[in-house]
Design a protein around this motif. Sequence first.
Motif, PDB file in Angstrom:
ATOM      1  N   SER A 174       0.854  -1.117   0.029  1.00 41.53           N
ATOM      2  CA  SER A 174      -0.016  -0.047  -0.072  1.00 41.53           C
ATOM      3  C   SER A 174       0.798   1.276   0.124  1.00 41.53           C
ATOM      4  O   SER A 174       0.630   2.299  -0.763  1.00 41.53           O
ATOM      5  CB  SER A 174      -0.878   0.140   1.211  1.00 41.53           C
ATOM      6  OG  SER A 174      -0.160  -0.309   2.564  1.00 41.53           O
ATOM      7  N   GLU A 175       1.840   1.154   0.875  1.00 41.93           N
ATOM      8  CA  GLU A 175       2.841   2.638   0.697  1.00 41.93           C
ATOM      9  C   GLU A 175       3.503   2.379  -0.643  1.00 41.93           C
ATOM     10  O   GLU A 175       3.783   3.464  -1.009  1.00 41.93           O
ATOM     11  CB  GLU A 175       3.883   2.370   1.922  1.00 41.93           C
ATOM     12  CG  GLU A 175       3.204   2.644   3.309  1.00 41.93           C
ATOM     13  CD  GLU A 175       2.600   3.996   3.534  1.00 41.93           C
ATOM     14  OE1 GLU A 175       2.890   5.010   2.475  1.00 41.93           O
ATOM     15  OE2 GLU A 175       1.440   3.798   3.976  1.00 41.93           O
ATOM     16  N   ARG A 176       3.882   1.533  -1.279  1.00 40.47           N
ATOM     17  CA  ARG A 176       4.658   1.299  -2.530  1.00 40.47           C
ATOM     18  C   ARG A 176       3.387   2.339  -3.592  1.00 40.47           C
ATOM     19  O   ARG A 176       4.109   3.174  -4.417  1.00 40.47           O
ATOM     20  CB  ARG A 176       4.846  -0.016  -2.982  1.00 40.47           C
ATOM     21  CG  ARG A 176       5.216   0.038  -4.410  1.00 40.47           C
ATOM     22  CD  ARG A 176       5.973  -1.362  -4.738  1.00 40.47           C
ATOM     23  NE  ARG A 176       6.470  -1.408  -6.083  1.00 40.47           N
ATOM     24  CZ  ARG A 176       7.145  -2.384  -6.482  1.00 40.47           C
ATOM     25  NH1 ARG A 176       7.453  -3.274  -5.772  1.00 40.47           N
ATOM     26  NH2 ARG A 176       7.921  -2.463  -7.692  1.00 40.47           N
ATOM     27  N   THR A 177       2.375   1.996  -3.460  1.00 41.88           N
ATOM     28  CA  THR A 177       1.137   2.989  -4.295  1.00 41.88           C
ATOM     29  C   THR A 177       1.326   4.265  -3.904  1.00 41.88           C
ATOM     30  O   THR A 177       1.377   5.171  -4.573  1.00 41.88           O
ATOM     31  CB  THR A 177      -0.004   2.274  -3.886  1.00 41.88           C
ATOM     32  OG1 THR A 177      -0.106   1.073  -4.476  1.00 41.88           O
ATOM     33  CG2 THR A 177      -1.225   2.877  -4.712  1.00 41.88           C
ATOM     34  N   GLU A 178       1.345   4.549  -2.456  1.00 37.71           N
ATOM     35  CA  GLU A 178       1.487   5.967  -2.101  1.00 37.71           C
ATOM     36  C   GLU A 178       2.723   6.893  -2.624  1.00 37.71           C
ATOM     37  O   GLU A 178       2.698   7.766  -3.027  1.00 37.71           O
ATOM     38  CB  GLU A 178       1.442   6.152  -0.463  1.00 37.71           C
ATOM     39  CG  GLU A 178       0.074   5.547   0.108  1.00 37.71           C
ATOM     40  CD  GLU A 178      -0.942   6.536  -0.289  1.00 37.71           C
ATOM     41  OE1 GLU A 178      -0.714   7.889  -0.229  1.00 37.71           O
ATOM     42  OE2 GLU A 178      -2.190   6.143  -0.627  1.00 37.71           O
ATOM     43  N   ILE A 179       3.682   6.149  -2.502  1.00 39.42           N
ATOM     44  CA  ILE A 179       5.035   6.701  -2.907  1.00 39.42           C
ATOM     45  C   ILE A 179       5.005   6.567  -4.310  1.00 39.42           C
ATOM     46  O   ILE A 179       5.398   7.823  -4.925  1.00 39.42           O
ATOM     47  CB  ILE A 179       6.352   5.780  -2.392  1.00 39.42           C
ATOM     48  CG1 ILE A 179       6.432   5.707  -0.971  1.00 39.42           C
ATOM     49  CG2 ILE A 179       7.820   6.371  -3.109  1.00 39.42           C
ATOM     50  CD1 ILE A 179       6.332   7.006  -0.044  1.00 39.42           C
TER      51      ILE A 179
END
Length: 201
Positions: A174-179
């Motif tokens: 999920s943080e990969r998507t955010e970044i």
Amino acid sequence: MTNDITRRSLIATGTGAAFIAAMPRSALALNDASARALVDKVVGEINRVIASGKSLGQMIGDFEGIFRRYADVDLIARSTLGADANRASAAQIAAYTDAFRGYIARKYGKRFKEFQGGQIEVLRVSAVKSWHEVQARVNLRGEAPFDVRFLVSDRSGRDLFFDLLIEGISLRLSERTEIGSMLDRRQGNIDAMTADLRRAG
């Protein structure tokens, strides 16, 4: 506090399946007992911070310390940068990793503060290929408990958790998507995105 806040706002959308399938399958010295011991420490410290009555700023500082001690921050940060990590210099990776650590502490520290009055309980551990999965339960006053899982490996040379899944939703993915979204807004400029990350969360 709503179920949406406590369950789904902790982690954005995504699943852990693709990342898990990509993990190396080397033989590790890690075992059920050591994986559980690590998560017992993590959970114990989180519970103490939740119950401390400290200000939000102090709690976030404490959560950053927990993340620094018990998470494989280098692996998590690099994986959230994705393929763009391959074009980043060593200095850019170091700066990004430092910014990411603070960002995670702020973002999830605010969410963990919502657990005040509740507690995280470690339940069981199981071996999964080259890592161990430690299942825990978050008990909140007036709400149904929900599932949290720590994925633990010693691939870095230490027992560390490399992902956190809340009801099956992966922090790393999920943080990969955010970044990725943050990087797109900066037209792929890693330095500018890193500067934004220092203020995010």
